[in-house]
Design a protein around this motif. Structure first.
Motif, short mmCIF file in Angstrom:
data_model
loop_
_atom_site.label_atom_id
_atom_site.label_comp_id
_atom_site.label_asym_id
_atom_site.label_seq_id
_atom_site.Cartn_x
_atom_site.Cartn_y
_atom_site.Cartn_z
N ILE A 1 44.84 21.75 69.65
CA ILE A 1 44.02 21.96 70.41
C ILE A 1 43.27 23.19 69.57
CG2 ILE A 1 44.27 21.49 72.68
CD1 ILE A 1 45.34 24.28 73.24
N GLY A 2 43.83 23.39 68.54
CA GLY A 2 43.23 24.84 67.63
C GLY A 2 44.15 25.47 66.77
N THR A 3 43.88 26.04 65.67
CA THR A 3 44.98 26.77 64.95
C THR A 3 45.34 28.09 64.79
OG1 THR A 3 43.89 25.45 63.15
CG2 THR A 3 45.05 27.47 61.96
N PHE A 4 45.97 28.63 64.14
CA PHE A 4 46.83 29.44 64.39
C PHE A 4 46.03 30.30 63.56
CE2 PHE A 4 49.41 33.43 63.43
CZ PHE A 4 49.38 33.99 64.31
N TYR A 5 45.51 32.19 63.43
CA TYR A 5 45.45 32.35 61.58
C TYR A 5 45.92 34.36 61.55
CZ TYR A 5 41.63 28.91 61.56
OH TYR A 5 41.34 27.31 61.36
N GLY A 6 46.58 33.52 60.70
CA GLY A 6 47.69 35.27 61.06
C GLY A 6 48.10 35.65 59.26
N ASP A 7 48.92 36.79 58.79
CA ASP A 7 48.79 37.58 58.01
C ASP A 7 50.88 36.30 57.83
OD1 ASP A 7 47.19 39.02 57.73
OD2 ASP A 7 48.20 40.70 58.36
N GLY B 1 47.43 38.01 65.38
CA GLY B 1 47.12 36.77 64.97
C GLY B 1 46.04 36.62 65.47
N ARG B 2 45.04 35.43 65.27
CA ARG B 2 44.14 34.69 66.23
C ARG B 2 44.25 33.52 66.74
NH1 ARG B 2 41.56 35.47 61.79
NH2 ARG B 2 39.84 34.02 61.12
N GLN C 1 52.72 22.71 66.65
CA GLN C 1 53.48 21.84 66.15
C GLN C 1 54.30 23.03 64.47
OE1 GLN C 1 50.86 19.60 63.55
NE2 GLN C 1 52.50 18.38 62.15
N PHE C 2 55.51 22.48 63.82
CA PHE C 2 56.10 23.00 62.25
C PHE C 2 55.85 22.05 61.36
CE2 PHE C 2 59.24 24.62 64.98
CZ PHE C 2 59.56 25.80 65.29
N HIS C 3 54.78 22.73 60.77
CA HIS C 3 54.05 21.61 60.00
C HIS C 3 54.35 22.06 58.66
CE1 HIS C 3 52.17 25.71 59.92
NE2 HIS C 3 50.69 25.44 58.91
N GLU C 4 55.09 22.72 58.45
CA GLU C 4 55.73 23.65 56.90
C GLU C 4 57.25 22.33 56.66
OE1 GLU C 4 54.39 24.31 54.58
OE2 GLU C 4 52.35 25.64 55.24
N ASN C 5 57.45 21.69 57.55
CA ASN C 5 58.82 21.53 57.91
C ASN C 5 58.86 20.07 57.46
OD1 ASN C 5 59.95 23.83 58.48
ND2 ASN C 5 60.10 23.60 60.83
N ALA C 6 59.81 19.43 57.10
CA ALA C 6 60.34 17.88 56.87
C ALA C 6 61.61 18.23 57.03
CB ALA C 6 60.13 17.90 55.21
N LEU D 1 53.33 30.36 61.38
CA LEU D 1 51.85 30.78 60.02
C LEU D 1 50.90 30.94 59.96
CD1 LEU D 1 55.37 28.98 58.16
CD2 LEU D 1 54.87 31.37 57.83
N ASN D 2 50.54 31.26 59.11
CA ASN D 2 49.02 30.95 58.72
C ASN D 2 48.89 29.42 58.65
OD1 ASN D 2 45.94 31.89 58.85
ND2 ASN D 2 45.93 31.19 56.53
N GLY D 3 47.85 28.87 59.72
CA GLY D 3 46.95 27.43 59.62
C GLY D 3 48.17 26.66 60.85
N THR D 4 49.10 27.70 61.42
CA THR D 4 49.99 26.64 62.56
C THR D 4 48.60 25.81 63.99
OG1 THR D 4 51.64 28.05 61.91
CG2 THR D 4 51.31 26.32 63.97
#
Length: 276
Positions: free
Chosen positions: A22-28, A47-48, A75-80, A135-138
């Motif tokens: 539904i959206g994206t998290f942005y942070g440092d 973050g936002r 979503q853990f988008h960086e994990n495999a 994380l940024n981009g989550t």
């Protein structure tokens, strides 16, 4: 048949049902080691969450601004892949690993995370939050209000967590470190002090950490943050860590080379010139 989740860049498919972020998290926090292990333990990680337009989410956000905390499903988008057991940052006595379903490990059969963040304000489709461990981009899958009456069970048993060895350390700084970190804070986006607190406050000498070098004889250490290095001393008796200095991790030869893989040599040269 048990539904199996697999991830695509914008859609998660669960058998015949699709879940769209539904959206994206942005942070440092860009790298995994930038994010606190539990956001609530480290305030100052804002973050936002920016929700997708054109979905009538403006109406869905109605009445949310009266809540102090939110559950964020993401979503853990960086994990495999996943692991059946995990080594906790602070393990219980007599154990090295625990089962994944008895942990908060991000390496799970389905790459879904749950975080309780503090809501600061809502502006349009943007939710400003703090105490975030994302994380940024989550990709954000859903948002629910935290309701203390229904969600808080302070007397509930916490299993092996109650047997954790509380390896907590106090962090102090020297004037030299303060001057350097202040200059870097004003001239770059790096949040090094926050990173150091995350890494060294709880169980700082966890031998699984790859960015830490310890000299047990001298009671000193070096913590790597991207291309910077933090020097510190420590005292085991008082459980105190003193951040003594901050320096570039580049050698003179590396700085002289035209290659700039991380795009940060300019700030390193200015930093070195300032504190030579």
């Amino acid at each position: 048949m048990i539904p199996y989740i697999f991830a695509a860049p914008s859609i998660i498919y669960i058998s015949a049902v699709q879940i769209c972020p539904i959206g994206t998290f942005y942070g440092d926090a860009v790298y995994k080691y930038d994010a606190p292990r539990q956001g609530r333990l480290f305030a100052g990680h804002p973050g936002r969450i920016v929700l997708n337009p054109g979905m009538n989410f403006e109406t869905a956000l109605r009445d949310l601004d009266g809540f102090e905390r939110l559950w964020v499903i993401f979503q853990f988008h960086e994990n495999a892949g996943w692991r059946p057991t995990t080594r906790p940052p602070v393990p219980p006595k007599g154990k090295d690993r625990v089962g994944t379903f008895a942990s908060r490990s991000p390496y799970r059969p389905n790459p879904i995370g749950l975080s309780c963040v503090r809501l600061l304000k809502v502006e349009g489709l943007t939710l400003y939050v703090d105490e975030a461990d994302l994380l940024n981009g989550t990709p954000v899958l859903d948002i629910k209000p935290y309701i203390p009456m229904a969600d808080a069970f302070p007397d509930a048993k916490a299993g092996w967590v109650e047997d954790q060895e509380r390896d907590l350390w106090n962090i102090e700084t020297t004037p030299d470190f303060d001057e350097r970190i202040q200059w870097l804070r004003e001239n770059s986006p790096f949040d090094i002090l926050s990173f150091v607190e995350i890494q060294l406050t709880r169980g700082p000498f966890d031998d699984t950490r790859r960015r830490l070098e310890i000299d047990e004889t001298a009671k000193t250490g070096v913590l790597a943050y991207r291309t910077f290095r933090v020097d510190f001393s420590y005292d085991e008796l008082s459980r105190k860590i003193v951040l003594t200095s901050l320096r570039s991790g580049y050698t003179p030869e590396e700085l002289y080379s035209p290659e700039d893989k991380y795009g940060d040599k300019k700030i390193h040269n200015e930093f070195i010139e300032k504190f030579r």
